[in-house]
Each structure stands twice: as structure tokens, then as C-alpha cells.
Design an enzyme around this catalytic site. Structure first.
Site, mmCIF file in Angstrom:
data_model
loop_
_atom_site.group_PDB
_atom_site.id
_atom_site.type_symbol
_atom_site.label_atom_id
_atom_site.label_comp_id
_atom_site.label_asym_id
_atom_site.label_seq_id
_atom_site.Cartn_x
_atom_site.Cartn_y
_atom_site.Cartn_z
ATOM 1 N N GLY A 30 0.713 -1.118 -0.140
ATOM 2 C CA GLY A 30 0.029 -0.012 -0.314
ATOM 3 C C GLY A 30 0.817 1.072 -0.036
ATOM 4 O O GLY A 30 0.311 2.212 -0.253
ATOM 5 N N PHE A 31 2.059 1.154 0.419
ATOM 6 C CA PHE A 31 2.919 2.451 0.425
ATOM 7 C C PHE A 31 3.795 2.722 -0.836
ATOM 8 O O PHE A 31 4.515 3.486 -0.849
ATOM 9 C CB PHE A 31 3.850 2.201 1.512
ATOM 10 C CG PHE A 31 3.146 2.077 3.002
ATOM 11 C CD1 PHE A 31 2.290 3.127 3.447
ATOM 12 C CD2 PHE A 31 3.087 0.908 3.600
ATOM 13 C CE1 PHE A 31 1.508 2.938 4.418
ATOM 14 C CE2 PHE A 31 2.325 0.787 4.611
ATOM 15 C CZ PHE A 31 1.751 1.589 5.261
ATOM 16 N N ASP A 56 9.018 -0.316 12.081
ATOM 17 C CA ASP A 56 8.647 -1.469 11.351
ATOM 18 C C ASP A 56 9.511 -2.461 11.232
ATOM 19 O O ASP A 56 9.645 -3.162 10.014
ATOM 20 C CB ASP A 56 8.031 -1.048 9.887
ATOM 21 C CG ASP A 56 7.032 -2.099 9.158
ATOM 22 O OD1 ASP A 56 6.631 -2.719 9.891
ATOM 23 O OD2 ASP A 56 7.169 -2.002 8.162
#
Length: 613
Positions: free
Chosen positions: A20-21, A140
Site C-alpha cells: 500500500g505504500f 517497522d
């Protein structure tokens, strides 16, 4: 984009990943000899709103500067070689890491050995210590972002702020302020899920990776205690009590109960890897007798252990008279200079002046005469490091003073304080596991015994003394080697070779001194300075005094700062690097904070200064 050539330079070969990034591609750099492979990260905001693009652009530039900086400081963080914007879309170009991510090793249902986990934690935390020192939170850490390189070591990739650029457009809907939550379920603690990550949030993620390796279970599947919120995992694997305790503390539900920095865990992990038990801090209780008449004693409370407090009664020292004809001895020493590959190219014979202080029991301290002068703090050559905390440059004038030839040794500390808290025992080794408060108490007690004014150096005095007239990253020159300094030799600086990692302190004076005759200003142990921490040198004094806004005219000679020290828990700073740091952390300009004044570590020691009244 496959087959395209960005900027007529980066030829896209294949897609490595998509989310999604953004999208990550493998490419070839046709501007470099041999056309080496590289990684291109394509970040495309979902909105063309000018306000959103402006925020994304600022995030992009900030992240680029962070990645440039971190890649220079640690060879296990991919180096950023370029970043650019085209048509409202953003691109990072980084080194390609030849290896595989840890999802290929941490397989469902497969329980890995304790030795594997200890090695894994040590590899990750070694990188994370550098990242946190630069005030960066990864956000992350998970198996997919941990790469096993061909040499077997771990690299850390995909920092969370990269994702923030794309998440911005998804979440903002044209707004200019909002909270972005970055992280992965199972590895992300509660405070990070609320958009408020801390350094210990990364530590939580590393702990969950370790637990996953031991149990063979994805952290998302592990239950939590309904009363405490703590992760339940011990019943799924046989593991030693020491490692289990470390992991439990890493993944505590509340961030305040976890380890607060990677160095603290590294020390515990190193003990495990060396089959040593964890040291416990000793409780120190020191009462310094007052000389009548004198000001009232101050009570200083410091954390000596989890359950106990030590009390140190400190009497502020009255102003000392001028030191009486103490410079009566000279000593000869040899300095060396190295080239960019760490080879010694020059040796010089020099002579210095010193006096000897007797601490009792025939244990002496040699204090070197440091001439006054001016220097640039930080030196212009360190611009290449790109560290914001080491700037801006400013001229500083330093008055003459005396400084310890060596870091305070264990036998000297024992002679003055009556105990030796050190982890690596040895009479001539530097004392360590001493807090800033402990160092202050030592200085005050020695001052009481001798009638002289002993203290910690100001940050400006320390850097001036370390450089000894040089403008290079190290007083040897452009680089260092493990033959010249005690540091983690598994890492190199510049073109110098790697070498020995001793994993402990060494006797003071084991390596060549600088041009003032001071030993171990690089490596061995970090050295406490008197100053409270500042994020950079904006507004710093132009002289050698301690930078303390509440005591602007105080040079710390008489310990007036101790008047309110029991209520002063401001972060203090250390200089010089240590035995377990990589060489970049041993530079003359490096500054270390993130620790409270009561914190003790086997890499923390100190060096004395004696003022010339």
C-alpha cells in the site's frame, strides 16, 4: 515500469515487492562502472492536492537526509545513493543487499535454537543502537525487513518514514495535520498503534522477532494476559531463564517497563553469548565529612538498584587557591599519524608536563597540562558525516587546565570510593558501570581529600583535549584501526580494514596517545561530561564553560551546580565511544545522550579535570 530507464540511468529489471505504500524494483545503475545492481523505491501519493504534495515533499526530503546519514554510520543499513521527484512521484535509490529476508528462516511451526536467537538479537540491536543514537525510530522491524546478507550478518531495511510519504496522501484527504500509524500487527506495541512511537517501540518489535524465532509462531497468534496485557509465550518453548527474562522485558505492554535503549540490551545479550551471568549494580553509600565551617550538605539520591536508593552527602567545595607549583615533571611519549587506509605514516616524539596526585595507598593519578587555545567545534571535516547533533560549527576558546592522562582506573576508584562496580575487573582497566552521579561523587570526594578542585570536563574542554590541535575525525588522522583503539573491530571506518573485536575494556594506556599525551580519548569507555544534553550547538557558549542555562556563569569548578542536583534528572552526555561501538562512534565529534544521569553501563566511565584557579 519494467524495462524503463529512469533519468536515463536506472534500468528497471524486475519488481521486488509491492504494498500500500509503494513499489520496490531491482535496477541497474548505468552511470557506475560495471552497472551494479541497486534498489529503486517508487512512492506515489494518492492525491494531487498541492497541500498534500507539499507535505509529502518535505517528508521525502527529511527521510532522504536520515537515510543518507544512517547509511554512512552503519554498513548494515543500505546506503542511499540518490533521491529525486518526477511528476509528483518520489524515488529512493539504495544499495542492493544480496541475500534473503528472515521470513525464509522464521518458518511457521519451526522452533529455532537459543544460540540462533542470541546471535540474531545481537545483530539487530547492534544496528538499532546506531539508529536510535540519531534520534530515529524505525517503526517497522519485522522478519521481512531484516535481510540475511551473504556473509551471514543481518541488515535492516525499510524505515517507517518511507511509508509515511504514501500514507500521508491516503489518510490526509487534503488536510495538513494528522496522525499516521506505521507498523505491522504483532510487532507493533500499543503506543505505536496510537501513533505515538518511542525508541522502546522498536525494542518491542525486536523482542517479538526473537520470540517468533523461539516459538515458531507469528506474534499475531500469541495470546495476551487479560489482566496485564503481557504476551504469553514461555509455555510454548524451553528456554533459559536469562534469555526469557530479557525477552519479557523487551516486550512489556507498557513502554516505560521495557529496556529504554538498545545498548542496555546489548550488554545483557553479550553476557549471554559469553556464558556470563548478568551483573547487578552495587548499592553505594558515601558520606563526605564537612570541613568546618562549610555550607550545609546536599543530599543526592540516585538509583543504585531497582529496589534501593543510595544517598550521597555532598558538601560544595570552597574555592581552591591557585595550584602550588605542581607542574614539576615532564614525560616523553610518541604519537602516530595514519593514512586513509589506517597505515601508520608518521611517528613523532613529544614531551608533556604533568603532576601526580596521591589518592592514598600509593595509588596515584597523573594529570596532564593542557595548554589553552581556540578551535572549531565541530571541525569542518566532519560535515561529511551529516550529523545534525554535531553542528552548527562554532569557534570556542579554552583556558588552560589539567586533564587525567588516563580514564579513571578501577584501583583509583577503589582507593577513593572504597568499592569497584566494574564488570570487567582489572586494576589498570577503566572503572565502568558508574553513573554521572557516581562520577560527580568521586570528583567531590577527591577534591575534599586533596584541597584541589577536581571535576568532570565540560563538553568543549573534552573535544578540545581530544583533538589536540587536529581537525580530522580522529586524532590519529582520517581513520583508526583496532591496533590503535579499543572498539568493535568487526566494523571499519573509511578505507581502513576490519580487525579484532575484544568485547571488553583494556588497560588504560594500551594504545598511542594524542599530541597532548592523553590516552584512550577514542574508544575503551564512553566518558561522562559535566554538561546537560542539548540537541545541537545552536546557542552554545563560545568558551569552555559548562553549557547550562540555569548556571550561565558557572565553570563547574566549585560544584555550585550540585545545590539542586537531587532534583536535577536532566540527560547528561558522554564522549569518545567505547569497546563495543563501531568506529564512527569513536570520532572526536561524536556526542552520546539518551541516558539519565543515574544510568550505569559497562561502557561508561569518566576522566578527571583539575582547574587552574
Amino acid at each position: 515500469m519494467l524495462g524503463q530507464k529512469l533519468r536515463d540511468r536506472y534500468h528497471i529489471l524486475k519488481m521486488l515487492g509491492q504494498g500500500g505504500f509503494g513499489v520496490t524494483y531491482l535496477a541497474k545503475d548505468y552511470d557506475l562502472p560495471g552497472h551494479p545492481q541497486c534498489v529503486v523505491k517508487h512512492l506515489k501519493p494518492k492525491s494531487s492536492d498541492p497541500a498534500v504534495l507539499d507535505i509529502a515533499r518535505r517528508l521525502f526530503d527529511t527521510e532522504a537526509q536520515i537515510l543518507y546519514r544512517l547509511g554512512k554510520l552503519h554498513d548494515r543499513i543500505p546506503t542511499l545513493s540518490a533521491h529525486f521527484e518526477e511528476n509528483g512521484e518520489f524515488y529512493f535509490v539504495q544499495d542492493f543487499i544480496d541475500g534473503h529476508d528472515l521470513t525464509k528462516e522464521l518458518l511457521p511451526g519451526e522452533k529455532l535454537s537459543e544460540s540462533y536467537v542470541i546471535s540474531l538479537l545481537q545483530n539487530i540491536l547492534d544496528i538499532l543502537a546506531v539508529v536510535h543514537q540519531q534520534n530515529v525510530i524505525h517503526r517497522d522491524i519485522k522478519p521481512a525487513n531484516l535481510m540475511r546478507c551473504k556473509d551471514g550478518k543481518i541488515a535492516l531495511i525499510d524505515f517507517g518514514a518511507v511509508k509515511e510519504i504514501s500514507a500521508l496522501a491516503i489518510n490526509s484527504q487534503g488536510q495538513t495535520s494528522f496522525t499516521i500509524m506505521i507498523g505491522s500487527p504483532g510487532y507493533m506495541p500499543s503506543e505505536q498503534a496510537k501513533g505515538k512511537p518511542k525508541f522502546s517501540s522498536d525494542i518491542y518489535a525486536v523482542g517479538m522477532v526473537g520470540i517468533q524465532a523461539l516459538t515458531g509462531q507469528n506474534p499475531k497468534t500469541l495470546p495476551e494476559d487479560q489482566m496485564t496485557g503481557e504476551v504469553i509465550w514461555r509455555d510454548r518453548v524451553q528456554v533459559s531463564q536469562n534469555l526469557a527474562n530479557i525477552l519479557d522485558k523487551m516486550v512489556r505492554d507498557h513502554f516505560s517497563q521495557r529496556y529504554q535503549n538498545a545498548e542496555e540490551i546489548l550488554e545483557a545479550i553479550l553476557d549471554l553469548s559469553l556464558n556470563a551471568s548478568l551483573d547487578s549494580d552495587s548499592t553505594i553509600s558515601v558520606t563526605i565529612q564537612q570541613k568546618s565551617p562549610s555550607p550545609p550538605a546536599i543530599v543526592l539520591k540516585t538509583n543504585a538498584s531497582i529496589d534501593n536508593f543510595s544517598t550521597i552527602s555532598i558538601t560544595p567545595q570552597q574555592k581552591s587557591p591557585s595550584l602550588p607549583a605542581i607542574v614539576s615533571k615532564t614525560f616523553d611519549f610518541e604519537t602516530v599519524t595514519v593514512n586513509s587506509t589506517g597505515q601508520i605514516t608518521n611517528r613523532r616524539q613529544k614531551q608533556g608536563k604533568f603532576f601526580t596526585e596521591n589518592t592514598g595507598n600509593d595509588i596515584t593519578i597523573e594529570m596532564i597540562s593542557i595548554p589553552g587555545g581556540s578551535f572549531v567545534m565541530v571541525s569542518p571535516d566532519t560535515k561529511a558525516e551529516g550529523l545534525d547533533i554535531e553542528g552548527p560549527e562554532h569557534n570556542v576558546t579554552v583556558a588552560s587546565f589539567f586533564m587525567g592522562k588516563y580514564e579513571v582506573t578501577q584501583e583509583q576508584y577503589q582507593a577513593v570510593m572504597g568499592n569497584n562496580p566494574s564488570r570487567f575487573k582489572g586494576a589498570k582497566r577503566p572503572v565502568e558501570k558508574v553513573s554521572w552521579y557516581d562520577a560527580i561523587a568521586f570528583c567531590q570526594k577527591l577534591s575534599q581529600k586533596t584541597g584541589k578542585s577536581y571535576r568532570l570536563p565540560s563538553e568543549a574542554e573534552w573535544e578540545y583535549a581530544c583533538r589536540a590541535g587536529t581537525k580530522t575525525p580522529f586524532y590519529f588522522g582520517e581513520t583508526i584501526t583496532p591496533e590503535l583503539v579499543n572498539y568493535n573491530g568487526t566494523y571499519s571506518y573509511g578505507a581502513a580494514p576490519k580487525g579484532l573485536y575484544r568485547q571488553q575494556t583494556t588497560d588504560v594506556g594500551s594504545f598511542p596517545p594524542n599530541a597532548f599525551g592523553l590516552y584512550d580519548m577514542h574508544g575503551n569507555v564512553w566518558e561522562w561530561c559535566a554538561d546537560p544534553w542539548h540537541d545541537n550547538y545552536q546557542g552554545a557558549p563560545q568558551d569552555d564553560r559548562v553549557w547550562d542555562e540555569t548556571h550561565n556563569d558557572n565553570r563547574y569548578q566549585d560544584y555550585d551546580l550540585l545545590v539542586n542536583i537531587k532534583d536535577d534528572n536532566r540527560t547528561r552526555l558522554l564522549r569518545g565511544g567505547s569497546w563495543f561501538n563501531d568506529p564512527a562512534f569513536c570520532r572526536a565529534a561524536i556526542r552520546f545522550s539518551v541516558v539519565a544521569p543515574d544510568y550505569r553501563s559497562s561502557s561508561f566511565g569518566f576522566r578527571l579535570v583539575c582547574a587552574i584557579a
